[in-house]
Structures are given as structure tokens and as C-alpha cells.
Design an enzyme around this catalytic site. Structure first.
Site, PDB file in Angstrom:
ATOM      1  N   HIS A   1       0.844  -1.198   0.000  1.00 37.13           N
ATOM      2  CA  HIS A   1       0.000   0.000   0.000  1.00 37.13           C
ATOM      3  C   HIS A   1       0.873   1.239   0.000  1.00 37.13           C
ATOM      4  O   HIS A   1       2.093   1.165   0.183  1.00 37.13           O
ATOM      5  CB  HIS A   1      -0.904   0.013   1.232  1.00 37.13           C
ATOM      6  CG  HIS A   1      -0.165   0.176   2.527  1.00 37.13           C
ATOM      7  ND1 HIS A   1       0.611  -0.822   3.086  1.00 37.13           N
ATOM      8  CD2 HIS A   1      -0.059   1.244   3.366  1.00 37.13           C
ATOM      9  CE1 HIS A   1       1.151  -0.388   4.213  1.00 37.13           C
ATOM     10  NE2 HIS A   1       0.770   0.866   4.403  1.00 37.13           N
TER      11      HIS A   1
ATOM     12  N   ASP B   1       0.635   5.160   1.906  1.00 35.75           N
ATOM     13  CA  ASP B   1      -0.094   5.708   3.052  1.00 35.75           C
ATOM     14  C   ASP B   1      -1.111   6.781   2.665  1.00 35.75           C
ATOM     15  O   ASP B   1      -0.822   7.681   1.878  1.00 35.75           O
ATOM     16  CB  ASP B   1       0.896   6.288   4.065  1.00 35.75           C
ATOM     17  CG  ASP B   1       1.654   5.200   4.803  1.00 35.75           C
ATOM     18  OD1 ASP B   1       1.111   4.088   4.940  1.00 35.75           O
ATOM     19  OD2 ASP B   1       2.789   5.465   5.239  1.00 35.75           O
TER      20      ASP B   1
ATOM     21  N   HIS C   1       4.798   0.227   0.148  1.00 33.12           N
ATOM     22  CA  HIS C   1       5.580  -0.505   1.139  1.00 33.12           C
ATOM     23  C   HIS C   1       4.755  -1.635   1.741  1.00 33.12           C
ATOM     24  O   HIS C   1       3.532  -1.681   1.613  1.00 33.12           O
ATOM     25  CB  HIS C   1       6.122   0.422   2.229  1.00 33.12           C
ATOM     26  CG  HIS C   1       5.076   1.189   2.966  1.00 33.12           C
ATOM     27  ND1 HIS C   1       4.457   2.317   2.454  1.00 33.12           N
ATOM     28  CD2 HIS C   1       4.514   1.010   4.190  1.00 33.12           C
ATOM     29  CE1 HIS C   1       3.580   2.783   3.314  1.00 33.12           C
ATOM     30  NE2 HIS C   1       3.592   2.003   4.390  1.00 33.12           N
TER      31      HIS C   1
ATOM     32  N   ARG D   1       5.371   6.240  14.245  1.00 28.88           N
ATOM     33  CA  ARG D   1       5.147   6.698  12.872  1.00 28.88           C
ATOM     34  C   ARG D   1       4.569   8.108  12.839  1.00 28.88           C
ATOM     35  O   ARG D   1       3.642   8.431  13.578  1.00 28.88           O
ATOM     36  CB  ARG D   1       4.196   5.744  12.146  1.00 28.88           C
ATOM     37  CG  ARG D   1       4.126   6.003  10.646  1.00 28.88           C
ATOM     38  CD  ARG D   1       3.099   5.135   9.957  1.00 28.88           C
ATOM     39  NE  ARG D   1       1.794   5.785   9.907  1.00 28.88           N
ATOM     40  CZ  ARG D   1       0.818   5.423   9.075  1.00 28.88           C
ATOM     41  NH1 ARG D   1       0.995   4.408   8.247  1.00 28.88           N
ATOM     42  NH2 ARG D   1      -0.332   6.054   9.086  1.00 28.88           N
TER      43      ARG D   1
END
Length: 291
Positions: free
Chosen positions: A107, A109, A267, A282
Site C-alpha cells: 500500500h 499511506d 511498502h 510513525r
């Protein structure tokens, strides 16, 4: 316009990881205020390599946020709760009892947002003794390797991207799925935040001018097509976009910060450490509308 090539680095050492991209950056302490000339070289390294890795960084949440804010406004995840004292930071935690991991599919983000995340910074707090790597794929190469006929078709297509991807989850919501499989990942109601968006399958990078295939796990179908019509093409583009020669693998160590460009990468977080804990912090940086 092409991506920067053969950049001369005066402040940093940049060592490439793989032919398709990725580089390890040394010569900078991210816990300190990064000067503008060094920041310019970091930006050049990101544009050159798509994924950049900083080792042996000792960062508090405040220091990680300070570095992230040099790149733009912080994006808040509409579905996931941030840390209690730092809502801008998403603590990604997998315990030995958890069946699934966060990000365990290809995917990019926030693809479901009208203006998806420009970049993501992931900082390793605790990693397994082995495994838990992250794979990345170069979407410039994915587009450039298509035939002329397929490029022409791809440039006409627009994807419908959904944040709570019921199609891939057999109709179950994030909240239901995560409650069963990820004990410490807390889901929130997105409220009135838009979580379904339509984007071009081929996007132009706003800084390099290069075209990249823009696809990932949030894609439901092509705009103006049925699911049945869309799925064979989605399957082709997804399989093509993650060919081994387009990929780079990042192996984590405590204190590693990896920063990637969501505008030209996908990623995949590898879930191969069933009996160990992995804790990451994150931060995502706001981006612009794909074109």
C-alpha cells in the site's frame, strides 16, 4: 524534468541499498536542529532514492516531531488513535499474542485521502531479534517498464480508493478486524473526514516531474467501471508494481529512522516474527492532490 542525478553531498554520506532505490544516510544527528543546507541535502537524497534510512538515532517524540515539521504539516490518521501525549505520532505495536501486523500488505499511506500523505517517518523503538523488515517498491520503475500501449491505457484510468477497505477484508470494518488481531492498535471514528477519494492511476511527482504508477491496497475499482471489470486490471497493476527488480528491503535496528516518499513508492511490513514484540513510532507528513 528528471529526478536529481549524481547529487554532490557536502554534509552527508549517502550509500545506496539497492539498484531500485533506497539509501543509508550518515553524518547527521536528527535529535538536533538540522540546518537548512543539510536539510536540502536530505531532501535531495529522498528525491534521488525514494527511501532514506538513518541509523543510530536517539530521538524523543518531541525531537522526531521537530524533524518531521521541517517537511510540512503533520497528518493525523483518521482511523487510528495516536499516542496519548503525542496524537501526531502513531505507535505501531505488535505483541507475540497478535495474529496480524499493521501495514502487512502492499500500500501507499493515506491513498484514500483527497490529498494523501507526502511522506512517512518510521522510527524503531524495539525490533525482533530477526525479521520485521519493511519492503518498498519503486513506482517510477513500475510505470516506466510498462509497454507504450499499457502506459496509454493507464494514463486514462482513475482509481476509487477507500480507507476502510471492506472489499479486501470480507466486509469487516477496521475496528472489528483490529480488535481480533492487533491488541494495542486502537481504532477511532473518522467523523466527517473524507476517506474515499478518486486519483489518477498514473501520477506526476510534483518535485521531480517523473510519472509513477499510483496503486495500492486501498484501490477498490476504477472510476466508471464495475468491480468485475476492474479487478483483472487491478490484479495486473498490483502484481506488476511489486516485481522483485523494483524493490528494496530495509532491515530495522533500534534507533533506525526510515523516511519514504509516498508519492512514488509502496511498502509492505513483513510479519515474520510471531513470538516477539515490535514497536515503532510513525509520523506522516501532509501532501498534495495527485495529478
Amino acid at each position: 524534468m528528471n529526478a536529481p542525478a549524481n547529487t554532490i553531498y557536502r554534509h552527508l554520506t549517502v550509500e545506496k541499498i539497492a539498484g531500485a532505490g533506497g539509501a543509508e544516510i550518515s553524518g547527521v544527528d536528527l535529535s538536533k536542529d538540522v540546518p537548512q543546507d543539510v536539510l536540502a541535502e536530505i531532501r535531495a537524497a529522498l528525491l534521488d532514492n525514494l527511501v532514506i534510512v538513518f541509523r543510530n538515532q536517539e530521538l524523543t517524540p518531541d525531537q522526531q516531531l521537530a524533524f518531521a515539521r521541517k517537511w510540512g504539516e503533520i497528518h493525523l490518521h483518521p482511523f487510528m488513535q495516536g499516542m496519548p501525549d503525542y496524537p501526531e505520532i502513531l505507535a505501531i505495536i505488535k505483541r507475540p499474542t497478535d495474529k496480524k501486523n499493521f501495514g502487512g500488505s502492499w500500500h501507499t499511506d493515506q491513498m484514500f485521502a483527497p490529498s494523501p500523505a507526502m511522506g512517512t517517518m518510521l522510527y524503531a523503538k524495539q525490533v525482533p531479534s530477526a525479521g520485521g523488515d519493511t519492503l518498498f517498491t519503486n513506482q517510477y520503475l513500475a510505470y516506466e517498464s510498462l509497454s507504450d500501449g499499457m502506459k496509454a491505457l493507464a494514463q486514462k484510468l482513475r482509481t476509487v480508493c477507500v480507507g476502510d477497505n471492506f472489499k479486501q477484508a470480507d466486509g469487516r470494518s477496521r475496528k472489528d478486524r483490529y480488535a481480533d488481531t492487533m491488541s494495542e492498535m486502537k481504532v477511532k471514528d473518522p467523523g466527517n473526514v473524507q476517506t474515499t477519494s478518486v486519483h489518477p492511476l498514473v501520477r506526476t511527482h510534483p518535485e521531480t516531474g517523473r510519472k509513477a504508477l499510483y496503486i495500492g491496497g486501498h484501490v477498490q475499482h476504477f472510476d466508471g467501471m464495475t468491480d468485475e471489470e476492474s479487478q483483472p486490471l487491478i490484479d495486473f497493476f498490483m502484481k506488476h508494481s511489486v516485481r522483485p527488480e523494483f524493490t528494496v528491503r530495509v532491515r530495522w535496528q533500534p534507533g533506525t529512522l526510515t523516511f519514504w516518499d509516498n508519492r512514488c513508492t509502496q511498502h509492505f511490513a513483513v510479519n515474520d516474527y510471531p513470538a516477539e514484540t515490535r514497536i515503532m513510532h510513525r509520523i506522516t507528513i501532509c501532501g498534495d492532490q495527485p495529478f
